[in-house]
Design an enzyme around this catalytic site. Structure first.
Site, mmCIF file in Angstrom:
data_model
loop_
_atom_site.group_PDB
_atom_site.id
_atom_site.type_symbol
_atom_site.label_atom_id
_atom_site.label_comp_id
_atom_site.label_asym_id
_atom_site.label_seq_id
_atom_site.Cartn_x
_atom_site.Cartn_y
_atom_site.Cartn_z
ATOM 1 N N GLN A 1 -2.388 -28.023 74.373
ATOM 2 C CA GLN A 1 -2.731 -29.240 73.626
ATOM 3 C C GLN A 1 -1.987 -29.296 72.294
ATOM 4 O O GLN A 1 -1.987 -28.322 71.537
ATOM 5 C CB GLN A 1 -4.238 -29.309 73.356
ATOM 6 C CG GLN A 1 -4.633 -30.669 72.790
ATOM 7 C CD GLN A 1 -6.052 -30.743 72.276
ATOM 8 O OE1 GLN A 1 -6.426 -30.035 71.348
ATOM 9 N NE2 GLN A 1 -6.857 -31.603 72.866
ATOM 10 N N CYS B 1 -9.395 -35.195 67.349
ATOM 11 C CA CYS B 1 -9.896 -34.275 66.325
ATOM 12 C C CYS B 1 -10.363 -35.057 65.092
ATOM 13 O O CYS B 1 -9.609 -35.851 64.535
ATOM 14 C CB CYS B 1 -8.819 -33.277 65.933
ATOM 15 S SG CYS B 1 -9.378 -32.186 64.605
ATOM 16 N N LYS C 1 -6.731 -36.329 75.381
ATOM 17 C CA LYS C 1 -8.161 -36.114 75.068
ATOM 18 C C LYS C 1 -8.474 -36.935 73.834
ATOM 19 O O LYS C 1 -7.771 -36.862 72.829
ATOM 20 C CB LYS C 1 -8.438 -34.642 74.816
ATOM 21 C CG LYS C 1 -9.885 -34.406 74.399
ATOM 22 C CD LYS C 1 -10.237 -32.935 74.497
ATOM 23 C CE LYS C 1 -11.672 -32.670 74.081
ATOM 24 N NZ LYS C 1 -11.829 -32.617 72.637
ATOM 25 N N ASN D 1 -16.813 -35.635 78.499
ATOM 26 C CA ASN D 1 -16.971 -34.506 77.587
ATOM 27 C C ASN D 1 -18.045 -34.837 76.551
ATOM 28 O O ASN D 1 -18.160 -35.980 76.117
ATOM 29 C CB ASN D 1 -15.632 -34.196 76.900
ATOM 30 C CG ASN D 1 -15.748 -33.150 75.796
ATOM 31 O OD1 ASN D 1 -15.420 -33.420 74.650
ATOM 32 N ND2 ASN D 1 -16.223 -31.976 76.137
ATOM 33 N N GLY E 1 -17.287 -27.534 76.405
ATOM 34 C CA GLY E 1 -16.902 -26.830 75.182
ATOM 35 C C GLY E 1 -17.949 -25.814 74.757
ATOM 36 O O GLY E 1 -18.002 -24.692 75.274
ATOM 37 N N ARG E 2 -18.849 -26.256 73.872
ATOM 38 C CA ARG E 2 -19.735 -25.305 73.194
ATOM 39 C C ARG E 2 -20.601 -24.472 74.123
ATOM 40 O O ARG E 2 -20.897 -23.315 73.806
ATOM 41 C CB ARG E 2 -20.596 -26.071 72.180
ATOM 42 C CG ARG E 2 -19.781 -26.533 70.983
ATOM 43 C CD ARG E 2 -20.508 -27.555 70.148
ATOM 44 N NE ARG E 2 -20.667 -28.802 70.887
ATOM 45 C CZ ARG E 2 -21.310 -29.866 70.430
ATOM 46 N NH1 ARG E 2 -21.870 -29.814 69.236
ATOM 47 N NH2 ARG E 2 -21.395 -30.973 71.147
HETATM 48 C C1 LIG Z 1 -15.229 -24.573 67.571
HETATM 49 C C2 LIG Z 1 -14.669 -25.858 68.122
HETATM 50 C C3 LIG Z 1 -13.304 -26.072 68.087
HETATM 51 C C4 LIG Z 1 -12.760 -27.250 68.632
HETATM 52 N N1 LIG Z 1 -11.392 -27.416 68.648
HETATM 53 C C5 LIG Z 1 -10.858 -28.464 69.331
HETATM 54 C C6 LIG Z 1 -9.448 -28.561 69.551
HETATM 55 O O1 LIG Z 1 -8.677 -27.693 69.139
HETATM 56 N N2 LIG Z 1 -8.992 -29.639 70.246
HETATM 57 C C7 LIG Z 1 -9.838 -30.616 70.744
HETATM 58 O O2 LIG Z 1 -9.365 -31.564 71.380
HETATM 59 N N3 LIG Z 1 -11.158 -30.532 70.552
HETATM 60 C C8 LIG Z 1 -11.686 -29.485 69.887
HETATM 61 N N4 LIG Z 1 -13.038 -29.360 69.789
HETATM 62 C C9 LIG Z 1 -13.905 -30.372 70.453
HETATM 63 C C10 LIG Z 1 -14.271 -29.914 71.869
HETATM 64 O O3 LIG Z 1 -13.112 -29.810 72.680
HETATM 65 C C11 LIG Z 1 -15.256 -30.884 72.517
HETATM 66 O O4 LIG Z 1 -14.671 -32.166 72.552
HETATM 67 C C12 LIG Z 1 -16.574 -30.990 71.771
HETATM 68 O O5 LIG Z 1 -17.035 -29.712 71.365
HETATM 69 C C13 LIG Z 1 -17.641 -31.688 72.606
HETATM 70 O O6 LIG Z 1 -17.869 -30.978 73.810
HETATM 71 P P1 LIG Z 1 -19.120 -29.967 73.999
HETATM 72 O O7 LIG Z 1 -20.374 -30.745 73.668
HETATM 73 O O8 LIG Z 1 -19.071 -29.528 75.423
HETATM 74 O O9 LIG Z 1 -18.928 -28.851 73.023
HETATM 75 C C14 LIG Z 1 -13.601 -28.227 69.204
HETATM 76 C C15 LIG Z 1 -14.988 -27.999 69.220
HETATM 77 C C16 LIG Z 1 -15.518 -26.828 68.706
HETATM 78 C C17 LIG Z 1 -17.009 -26.609 68.769
#
Ligand SMILES: Cc1cc2nc3c(=O)[nH]c(=O)nc-3n(C[C@H](O)[C@H](O)[C@H](O)COP(=O)(O)O)c2cc1C
Length: 334
Positions: free
Chosen positions: A72, A102, A141, A204, A228-229
């Site tokens: 990415q 982001c 994304k 997502n 993600g989380r």
């Molecule tokens: C620690 C952390 C780092 C993240 N870094 C990125 C990233 O580098 N690129 C991105 O597109 N989203 C990033 N995100 C967002 C996640 O990819 C995701 O969209 C978001 O956490 C919602 O999904 P979830 O509820 O399953 O966590 C990050 C989220 C977290 C918690």
């Protein structure tokens, strides 16, 4: 079955979300072993890549065993994005994913990440140029929109598809929401239900239990879930969701032996990949979840997250195994 370009995926694939300082090669490998169908690197700055900044370049490393893997990148400048596509191609990923989601200020203020949601024409023209610049599938994304009043995700997704984007992952929050409130899946379903859409639409945001993944599949009709989380320190989430899909029943949580083994391998792979100092430091955030649920665990956790010496951390894992080897974990959402 959904496809990203020529990459064939199983029915309702589970994707490991890109996460800064989390989705590095060791963690991606563990998630892959536990059932993630596609994994993504954390976001990598296009400006950093073209300056050859060591930190950005290191993030391009991938292991063969984690494929298919997407790298990415983020940025708002056309030249830098195109140059970084050429740099990324040398790492031979399966997919190049563009981060248009982001929300953090330092990214958004430069018009990158979710900042581009204020300039949809630029978002589309950047995607168009990147698609034309590489043979690799380009995916996007993004979030629902900049704020509640500017949600145009159905139109945006269609325009991205029309310029050759091969799949879209949508976080069901706006930029204004950051991580607050709940992710809304209805607008993502609207994207999917648009009769003109034919590329995969992945949902997502807040997929935090097998039941949630089933809802995303059955009630919202999306093509897959990006997680993600719920996976941080809990790579078993993927296998638990898949087991639930297959049987309608919850899989027993991983035993303490499995958790210690995963923590050990994670730390060792991290040390091998980025050296002891960074490996020890950056693996710390996973331990709370690896061992979540064990009573009176503080003493061990403190040792794992405060020691700079890998030997101490490995010792702490051994002690945990010795002390809690027979501990029965409750079935719980991670
Ligand atoms: C620690 C952390 C780092 C993240 N870094 C990125 C990233 O580098 N690129 C991105 O597109 N989203 C990033 N995100 C967002 C996640 O990819 C995701 O969209 C978001 O956490 C919602 O999904 P979830 O509820 O399953 O966590 C990050 C989220 C977290 C918690």
């Amino acid at each position: 079955m959904p496809k990203i370009g020529d990459i064939e995926l199983p029915d309702f694939p589970l994707l490991l979300a890109p996460m800064e300082d989390v989705s590095d090669p060791p963690f991606r490998a563990l998630c892959k072993e536990q059932g993630a169908d596609v994994v993504f690197t954390e976001f990598i700055s296009s400006e950093g890549l073209i300056r050859d900044a060591a930190k950005s370049v290191m993030k391009l490393d991938i292991y063969e065993k984690e494929r298919p893997v997407g790298i990415q990148i983020f940025g708002a400048n056309l030249d830098s994005m195109l140059q970084s596509v050429e740099i990324v191609e040398k790492s031979n990923p399966d997919i190049i994913d563009i981060n248009f989601g982001c929300p953090v200020k330092k990214v958004v203020s430069k018009g990158a990440g979710a900042g581009i949601l204020k300039d949809i024409d630029l978002m589309v023209s950047l995607t168009d140029a990147m698609v034309k610049h590489t043979k690799l599938p380009i995916t996007v994304k993004t979030r629902l929109g900049w704020d509640e009043d500017s949600i145009k995700i159905v139109e945006v997704a269609e325009r991205l598809q029309d310029v050759g984007c091969k799949a879209i992952s949508i976080h069901g929050r706006t930029r204004a929401q950051m991580y607050k409130g709940y992710a809304k899946w209805e607008p993502i379903a609207e994207v999917k239900n648009n009769p003109r859409m034919h590329i995969p639409v992945f949902g997502n945001g807040d997929v935090d239990s097998p039941e949630a993944a089933v809802r995303m599949r059955d009630e919202y009709g999306l093509d897959g879930a990006m997680i993600g989380r719920a996976s941080i320190g809990y790579p078993w989430f993927f296998r638990e969701v898949k087991h639930y899909f297959k049987t309608g029943e919850h899989l027993a949580p991983p035993t303490i032996q499995e958790r210690v083994e995963a923590a050990r391998r994670h730390l060792q792979m991290s040390i091998d990949w980025k050296g002891e100092k960074l490996g020890v430091f950056e693996t710390r955030r996973h331990y709370t979840n690896y061992f979540k649920g064990i009573p009176n665990f503080k003493e061990y956790r403190m040792k794992m997250v405060t020691s700079d010496d890998a030997v101490d951390v490995f010792d702490a894992f051994d002690e945990v195994l010795e002390k809690f080897g027979n501990y029965q974990f409750e079935l719980q959402a991670p």
